[in-house]
Design an enzyme around this catalytic site. Structure first.
Site, PDB file in Angstrom:
ATOM      1  N   TYR A  63       0.859  -1.179   0.000  1.00  0.00           N
ATOM      2  CA  TYR A  63       0.000   0.000   0.000  1.00  0.00           C
ATOM      3  C   TYR A  63       0.894   1.226   0.000  1.00  0.00           C
ATOM      4  O   TYR A  63       1.885   1.292   0.744  1.00  0.00           O
ATOM      5  CB  TYR A  63      -0.857  -0.012   1.270  1.00  0.00           C
ATOM      6  CG  TYR A  63      -1.667   1.248   1.502  1.00  0.00           C
ATOM      7  CD1 TYR A  63      -2.948   1.365   1.004  1.00  0.00           C
ATOM      8  CD2 TYR A  63      -1.123   2.322   2.213  1.00  0.00           C
ATOM      9  CE1 TYR A  63      -3.689   2.524   1.192  1.00  0.00           C
ATOM     10  CE2 TYR A  63      -1.847   3.487   2.417  1.00  0.00           C
ATOM     11  CZ  TYR A  63      -3.134   3.574   1.901  1.00  0.00           C
ATOM     12  OH  TYR A  63      -3.852   4.711   2.093  1.00  0.00           O
ATOM     13  N   GLU A 108      -3.455   7.366  -4.067  1.00  0.00           N
ATOM     14  CA  GLU A 108      -3.259   6.100  -3.382  1.00  0.00           C
ATOM     15  C   GLU A 108      -3.076   4.974  -4.393  1.00  0.00           C
ATOM     16  O   GLU A 108      -3.794   4.928  -5.388  1.00  0.00           O
ATOM     17  CB  GLU A 108      -4.497   5.837  -2.514  1.00  0.00           C
ATOM     18  CG  GLU A 108      -4.419   4.620  -1.649  1.00  0.00           C
ATOM     19  CD  GLU A 108      -5.754   4.375  -0.948  1.00  0.00           C
ATOM     20  OE1 GLU A 108      -5.988   4.963   0.125  1.00  0.00           O
ATOM     21  OE2 GLU A 108      -6.571   3.607  -1.492  1.00  0.00           O
TER      22      GLU A 108
END
Ligand code: GDP
Ligand code: MN
Length: 377
Positions: free
Chosen positions: A109, A193
């Site tokens: 992530y 993101e």
């Protein structure tokens, strides 16, 4: 006015990935498709297997069945049809991203986010990403502040080292993070993101998903995004009925008739410590069908935990309003409704609502307080 229009704009995955590609962040080859035959052409172009991904702005597509790997042309057609019929978070799927499937061994992530409180960017990363990231302990995510003039190579390396990365993965991570941070600064993003950032067997990295949230107030500096601006389906619907509708970022949906009344209701909500999820002005003649349409619309707001209705019946017949409320309530369960309905025949209107589950109050103030109370933790 104290109410700021929600000024964030989220891009679709494919738009975000186009931006990634422009900044040199590796993404899989992909094509956008709007129907089954376009999916087949994409499959021919990319080769099997491919991943078919619903292009909706809501997250959690994986869990909702909106991301699927297919290995044959038949499966591609079948799944394309299924996913095009899918609604994710209240949002119908209008297009699909067909992407070459990536064989990967791990999912990380990585994000760069604007911290409004601290007025600075922060970079966030975790060794384990994918759909599990939300359920992760906060501690699994490492964070570094980003200086105003950008992230140095050393700072980017330090974040990679904190994650325990080495070799090819470490150097690609550093480069992707620096590019992501540059993108975020130059395009004035609230959030960028990559989840998951996939790690291939050879240690190389590729962005399998994108989430890009832009500051809408900065849009005029980025004319290329105005055409990208995804339309809010609820705004389109409101326009069909001639409602004045603005989506806001709280959890109390405010519906009323007349701009003055609706705005003063918003004031009351704010003064009572509440936050509105939208305001919807029905306009003058709030007949039964318009009341119904308005409620059907606001009950689709994913964040609205309570619906606050404030109607003053001048030309509007309050019994019509009451019947409209009852009608919609009987269709399917929705958030609780706190209502103030006053004007001619109000006793009759209130009687119509007794036992309906709708909470009726004698004054706007009381209705507002009940709504705010209903959403307080
Ligand atoms: P989200 O659920 O809306 O965040 O959608 P994602 O794009 O993140 O996809 C959900 C999950 O599907 C990811 O965490 C991956 O595990 C998987 N996925 C997405 N793209 C691919 C791909 O190209 N190949 C494979 N094998 N899995 C993928
Ligand atoms: Mn994702």
């Amino acid at each position: 006015m104290r109410y700021q229009r929600r000024s964030l704009m989220r891009l679709f995955e494919y738009q975000g990935k186009a931006l990634f590609a422009r900044y040199g962040i590796p993404v899989p080859r992909s094509l956008l498709a709007e129907n089954e035959s376009q999916v087949l052409s994409a499959v021919d172009e990319l080769g099997l297997p491919v991943v078919i991904k619903a292009q909706v702005l809501s997250g959690g597509r994986g869990r909702a069945g909106g991301v699927v790997v297919v290995k044959t042309r038949d499966a591609a057609v079948g799944e394309a049809r299924r996913v095009l019929g899918l609604t994710v978070g209240g949002e119908p799927t209008r297009s699909l991203l067909v992407e070459e499937a990536s064989e990967h061994s791990a999912e990380m992530y990585l994000a760069v986010s604007l911290d409004r409180g601290r007025r600075e960017f922060v970079a966030l990363a975790s060794r384990s990403g994918g759909t599990e990231v939300e359920s992760q302990a906060r501690g699994a995510i490492v964070e570094v502040p980003v200086p105003l003039d950008g992230l140095t190579d050393d700072a980017a390396s330090a974040l990679g080292a904190k994650l325990g990365l080495d070799g090819r993965t470490a150097s690609e991570f550093r480069s992707i993070l620096r590019r992501l941070e540059k993108l975020s600064r130059e395009e004035e993003c609230e959030l960028v993101e990559i989840n998951p950032l996939a790690v291939h067997l050879d240690g190389s990295l590729v962005a399998l998903d994108s989430k890009v949230v832009l500051d809408d107030n900065a849009l005029f500096r980025h004319p290329e995004f105005s055409q990208l601006a995804p339309e809010d389906p609820l705004e389109g619907e409101a326009a069909k009925f001639g409602f004045a509708f603005v989506r806001l970022d709280g959890n109390i949906a405010v519906v009323g008739n007349g701009a003055g009344l609706v705005l003063s209701t918003l004031d009351l909500v704010a003064d009572s410590g509440g936050r509105a999820a939208c305001f919807l002005d029905l306009g003058g003649g709030a007949q039964r069908d318009r009341v119904e349409a308005a409620l059907r619309l606001v009950r689709r707001l994913p964040d609205a935990k309570v619906i606050l209705v404030n109607i003053f019946g001048g030309i509007t017949r309050t019994t019509d309003v009451a019947e409209g409320l009852r009608g919609v309530l009987s269709e399917e369960p929705m958030a609780p409704v706190c209502a103030r309905i006053s004007g001619a025949d109000q006793e009759e209107a209130h009687a119509l609502l007794s036992g309906s589950g709708i909470l009726v109050f004698g004054s706007a103030q009381e209705a507002v307080l009940a709504a705010v109370e209903a959403v307080s933790p």
